[in-house]
Motif scaffolding. Structure first.
Motif, PDB file in Angstrom:
ATOM      1  N   ASP A 113       0.824  -1.212   0.000  1.00  0.00           N
ATOM      2  CA  ASP A 113       0.000   0.000   0.000  1.00  0.00           C
ATOM      3  C   ASP A 113       0.860   1.264   0.000  1.00  0.00           C
ATOM      4  O   ASP A 113       0.495   2.274  -0.610  1.00  0.00           O
ATOM      5  N   HIS A 114       2.005   1.216   0.668  1.00  0.00           N
ATOM      6  CA  HIS A 114       2.917   2.358   0.681  1.00  0.00           C
ATOM      7  C   HIS A 114       3.448   2.616  -0.727  1.00  0.00           C
ATOM      8  O   HIS A 114       3.485   3.770  -1.196  1.00  0.00           O
ATOM      9  N   ALA A 115       3.867   1.551  -1.407  1.00  0.00           N
ATOM     10  CA  ALA A 115       4.408   1.714  -2.759  1.00  0.00           C
ATOM     11  C   ALA A 115       3.337   2.213  -3.727  1.00  0.00           C
ATOM     12  O   ALA A 115       3.625   2.995  -4.644  1.00  0.00           O
ATOM     13  N   ARG A 116       2.110   1.776  -3.522  1.00  0.00           N
ATOM     14  CA  ARG A 116       1.008   2.246  -4.384  1.00  0.00           C
ATOM     15  C   ARG A 116       0.766   3.738  -4.162  1.00  0.00           C
ATOM     16  O   ARG A 116       0.580   4.505  -5.123  1.00  0.00           O
ATOM     17  N   ALA A 117       0.772   4.159  -2.890  1.00  0.00           N
ATOM     18  CA  ALA A 117       0.465   5.554  -2.569  1.00  0.00           C
ATOM     19  C   ALA A 117       1.613   6.495  -2.899  1.00  0.00           C
ATOM     20  O   ALA A 117       1.399   7.616  -3.380  1.00  0.00           O
ATOM     21  N   VAL A 118       2.847   6.059  -2.663  1.00  0.00           N
ATOM     22  CA  VAL A 118       3.996   6.948  -2.777  1.00  0.00           C
ATOM     23  C   VAL A 118       4.659   6.868  -4.151  1.00  0.00           C
ATOM     24  O   VAL A 118       5.090   7.886  -4.715  1.00  0.00           O
ATOM     25  N   ARG A 119       4.722   5.644  -4.706  1.00  0.00           N
ATOM     26  CA  ARG A 119       5.453   5.458  -5.962  1.00  0.00           C
ATOM     27  C   ARG A 119       4.560   5.049  -7.121  1.00  0.00           C
ATOM     28  O   ARG A 119       5.025   4.886  -8.242  1.00  0.00           O
ATOM     29  N   VAL A 121       3.058   2.177  -7.651  1.00  0.00           N
ATOM     30  CA  VAL A 121       3.273   0.795  -8.096  1.00  0.00           C
ATOM     31  C   VAL A 121       1.950   0.049  -8.090  1.00  0.00           C
ATOM     32  O   VAL A 121       1.278  -0.046  -7.051  1.00  0.00           O
ATOM     33  N   ARG A 122       1.571  -0.505  -9.254  1.00  0.00           N
ATOM     34  CA  ARG A 122       0.296  -1.212  -9.377  1.00  0.00           C
ATOM     35  C   ARG A 122       0.473  -2.714  -9.587  1.00  0.00           C
ATOM     36  O   ARG A 122      -0.481  -3.474  -9.432  1.00  0.00           O
ATOM     37  N   GLU A 123       1.669  -3.147  -9.930  1.00  0.00           N
ATOM     38  CA  GLU A 123       1.968  -4.574 -10.104  1.00  0.00           C
ATOM     39  C   GLU A 123       3.146  -4.915  -9.195  1.00  0.00           C
ATOM     40  O   GLU A 123       4.284  -5.034  -9.633  1.00  0.00           O
ATOM     41  N   PRO A 124       2.867  -5.056  -7.902  1.00  0.00           N
ATOM     42  CA  PRO A 124       3.949  -5.155  -6.910  1.00  0.00           C
ATOM     43  C   PRO A 124       4.710  -6.470  -6.942  1.00  0.00           C
ATOM     44  O   PRO A 124       4.149  -7.533  -7.210  1.00  0.00           O
ATOM     45  N   ARG A 125       5.992  -6.355  -6.652  1.00  0.00           N
ATOM     46  CA  ARG A 125       6.862  -7.518  -6.491  1.00  0.00           C
ATOM     47  C   ARG A 125       7.540  -7.444  -5.123  1.00  0.00           C
ATOM     48  O   ARG A 125       7.711  -6.363  -4.554  1.00  0.00           O
ATOM     49  N   MET A 126       7.960  -8.623  -4.636  1.00  0.00           N
ATOM     50  CA  MET A 126       8.687  -8.711  -3.370  1.00  0.00           C
ATOM     51  C   MET A 126       9.905  -9.599  -3.605  1.00  0.00           C
ATOM     52  O   MET A 126       9.775 -10.724  -4.089  1.00  0.00           O
ATOM     53  N   ASP A 169      13.758  -4.009  -8.690  1.00  0.00           N
ATOM     54  CA  ASP A 169      13.501  -3.070  -9.774  1.00  0.00           C
ATOM     55  C   ASP A 169      12.408  -2.086  -9.375  1.00  0.00           C
ATOM     56  O   ASP A 169      12.023  -2.005  -8.199  1.00  0.00           O
ATOM     57  N   GLU A 170      11.893  -1.354 -10.363  1.00  0.00           N
ATOM     58  CA  GLU A 170      10.916  -0.305 -10.074  1.00  0.00           C
ATOM     59  C   GLU A 170       9.590  -0.855  -9.580  1.00  0.00           C
ATOM     60  O   GLU A 170       8.778  -0.116  -9.006  1.00  0.00           O
ATOM     61  N   ARG A 171       9.324  -2.147  -9.759  1.00  0.00           N
ATOM     62  CA  ARG A 171       8.084  -2.750  -9.273  1.00  0.00           C
ATOM     63  C   ARG A 171       8.236  -3.350  -7.884  1.00  0.00           C
ATOM     64  O   ARG A 171       7.260  -3.776  -7.268  1.00  0.00           O
ATOM     65  N   VAL A 202      13.441   1.457  -1.770  1.00  0.00           N
ATOM     66  CA  VAL A 202      12.551   0.323  -1.541  1.00  0.00           C
ATOM     67  C   VAL A 202      12.586  -0.055  -0.066  1.00  0.00           C
ATOM     68  O   VAL A 202      13.647  -0.019   0.575  1.00  0.00           O
ATOM     69  N   LEU A 203      11.447  -0.419   0.476  1.00  0.00           N
ATOM     70  CA  LEU A 203      11.381  -0.829   1.877  1.00  0.00           C
ATOM     71  C   LEU A 203      12.064  -2.175   2.082  1.00  0.00           C
ATOM     72  O   LEU A 203      12.113  -3.007   1.174  1.00  0.00           O
ATOM     73  N   CYS A 204      12.568  -2.398   3.303  1.00  0.00           N
ATOM     74  CA  CYS A 204      13.235  -3.659   3.658  1.00  0.00           C
ATOM     75  C   CYS A 204      12.678  -4.169   4.981  1.00  0.00           C
ATOM     76  O   CYS A 204      12.682  -3.441   5.985  1.00  0.00           O
ATOM     77  N   HIS A 205      12.200  -5.412   4.957  1.00  0.00           N
ATOM     78  CA  HIS A 205      11.680  -6.041   6.172  1.00  0.00           C
ATOM     79  C   HIS A 205      12.658  -7.083   6.676  1.00  0.00           C
ATOM     80  O   HIS A 205      13.147  -7.923   5.905  1.00  0.00           O
ATOM     81  N   VAL A 206      12.915  -7.068   7.968  1.00  0.00           N
ATOM     82  CA  VAL A 206      13.739  -8.088   8.608  1.00  0.00           C
ATOM     83  C   VAL A 206      12.829  -9.053   9.356  1.00  0.00           C
ATOM     84  O   VAL A 206      12.113  -8.647  10.288  1.00  0.00           O
TER      85      VAL A 206
END
Length: 535
Positions: A113-119, A121-126, A169-171, A202-206
């Motif tokens: 949701d952060h990437a959608r709102a800020v960047r 991104v509509r086709e998200p990857r992890m 990448d950008e997604r 890009v966000l990073c989760h530990v």
């Protein structure tokens, strides 16, 4: 006049509790240090009673609305504050959840949701290493995020930071690192992974679900623990389970974010209906406040000094166990365990005759991989029969099959007994013929489409595997000895109930699963678990 079918007549409280105790007797023990997966035993007298009493105090409280039950907010803030103090950074905020899976689900949802709102991104990857917990794949499936899986180093089993950076990448909405990974107990290069993610915005989760509450205390005990906390540049969220090395009852976890603005994307709010305005910080609506209360109570009772002492016991037990495993011929520890988790495999001289080669079969051939898998699975069965539960893990992506052990303070007193049991069980395992899978069945399995299999076909394969009927992968040994704690374990390690159709020895079943394509394996396991939960 009788009630609806299946609803029994009322019984006394004593009778009901006696029934529960009778059912519980068939399970693996959760205390005593002989179950090396799923349970975390501090070995502290009175801790279980404290947790139960705290839960009971809040058993009727609904954590859904903190304006009606304001003490719920106080308890959660206290718990999160403690986690921030140990693992966070100034400004960090968090949420108490029902467990690691929910914490991970929320972190992925927040990143999406952060990437959608800020960047936009509509086709998200992890991007995640191949050793990342399955909960990330579950979150990806639930939330419509494409997982991009990057192989780990084949020797250390740690994430390849450079390869993960290249895959970003950008997604990409989230990059994942483990502290440590569940399968092998090794710590990913979190600092490099997080820094590279930050450079690309890009966000990073530990994922510190299993080790987050232990690693800082191991560092205090003098162990080398590289930084993984939110103080690192680029670490934007972190999950830690308090029902693991925090020794609270299940389920109790916390997910942290770098600040409240990022955490906002985790929340769900809805005012477009005629009922009360809804704001849910987690995936749950109604929340059992008792789980929060017992975690709060355990953290305060054990305290900082208590956790430091417990970590010291685990460090000592790990040293003694690793030294003992190194002295057993053919046993190899995978990677460099750093947080109370150990994965061991068997290689080298598989037959115990000292010649360095596994004996050939009637056709003069015995592939080493097959022999190693057989030994690992036979060893798991032999240990189970002797009253120990070590978790079998099948081979994956070039990583060898192995047995997983989770060390807790309660296991510290069992190390010598465990090593003696391993030596005895390994000798017995080496005397058994290898488990074999019908080559014709293995070839047929490669051609099956899991999505088109009908119920009868699935039932036939399960029956062949020994999950519900006789047959399956074969071995000349058909003993079904039972010893302390020797109830058969299913694919998830669970002891079966009466009529479950699960054999006492699981080597044949697991060998067959190991030979199946991943998609077919998943379909069969889904059907098997569904057959257990059926009324």
């Amino acid at each position: 006049m009788t009630g609806p079918p299946g609803l029994p007549q009322g019984r006394s409280a004593d009778d009901v509790l006696a029934g529960l105790r009778a059912l519980r007797a068939a399970d693996a023990p959760t205390r005593g240090g002989r179950t090396f997966a799923y349970v975390y035993d501090a070995g502290l007298e009175g801790l279980d009673d404290l947790a139960a009493a705290a839960y009971s105090t809040y058993a009727t409280v609904n954590g859904l609305d903190m304006t009606v039950f304001p003490s719920v907010a106080r308890l959660e803030n206290d718990v999160v504050r403690s986690v921030v103090a140990l693992l966070g950074a100034p400004g960090a905020q968090g949420t108490f959840t029902s467990g690691g899976t929910e914490s991970i689900l929320l972190a992925v949802k927040t990143a999406r949701d952060h990437a959608r709102a800020v960047r936009g991104v509509r086709e998200p990857r992890m991007v995640l290493p191949s050793t990342a917990h399955a909960a990330f794949h579950k979150a990806a499936a639930y939330l419509g995020v494409e997982p991009v899986v990057v192989p780990v180093d084949p020797e250390t089993f740690r994430a390849d930071a450079a390869a993960m950076d290249e895959a970003t990448d950008e997604r990409t909405v989230l990059v994942v690192a483990s502290a440590p990974s569940y399968a092998h107990g090794v710590l990913d290069p979190v600092e490099r992974i997080a820094f590279a993610a930050a450079e690309k915005g890009v966000l990073c989760h530990v994922d510190a679900c299993i080790g987050g509450w232990l690693l800082p205390y191991l560092r205090r005990a003098g162990r080398r623990v590289p930084p993984f906390e939110m103080t690192l540049r680029g670490v934007t969220s972190l999950s830690v389970d308090l029902h693991k090395y925090g020794y609270a009852d299940k389920g109790a976890s916390v997910v942290l974010y770098r600040d409240a603005e990022l955490r906002r994307h985790q929340y769900f709010a809805h005012a477009g209906w005629p009922g009360y305005p809804v704001v849910n910080p987690t995936a749950q609506g109604t929340k059992p406040a008792g789980l929060l209360a017992q975690a709060w109570a355990v953290l305060r009772h054990v305290g900082d000094d208590g956790y430091a002492a417990l970590a010291g016991r685990i460090a000592d037990a790990s040293d003694r166990l690793l030294a003992g495993l190194g002295a057993i011929e053919g046993v190899r520890v995978l990677g460099s365990p750093s947080a109370g988790l150990i994965a061991l495999t068997l290689d080298g001289d598989g037959d115990g005759d000292g010649d360095g080669d596994a004996d050939a079969g009637a056709d003069g051939e015995r592939p080493s991989g097959e022999r190693d898998l057989s030994l690992v699975l036979h060893l798991a069965d032999e240990m189970r029969i002797r009253g120990w539960y070590l978790q079998p893990q099948l081979g994956f992506d070039g990583m060898p099959p192995n047995l997983h052990l989770t060390l807790t303070p309660a296991t510290a007193d069992q190390v010598d007994a465990l090593l003696a049991g391993l030596r005895e069980a390994l000798a017995a395992a080496r005397a058994l013929p290898p488990v074999t899978v019908d080559p014709q069945l293995a070839r047929l399995a490669q051609e099956l489409d899991p999505d088109t299999l009908g119920p009868d076909e699935v039932a036939a394969v399960l029956a062949y595997a020994g999950l519900g009927a006789e047959g399956g992968a074969t071995t000349d040994d058909s003993r079904t000895e039972e010893g302390p704690g020797s109830g058969a374990d299913g694919p998830n390690g669970s002891a079966p109930g009466p009529g479950s159709g699960t054999p006492v020895r699981m080597a044949g079943v697991l060998a067959l699963l190991d030979a199946l394509p991943a998609a077919l394996k998943e379909r069969l396991l889904t059907e098997y678990v569904g057959s257990i939960f059926r009324v």
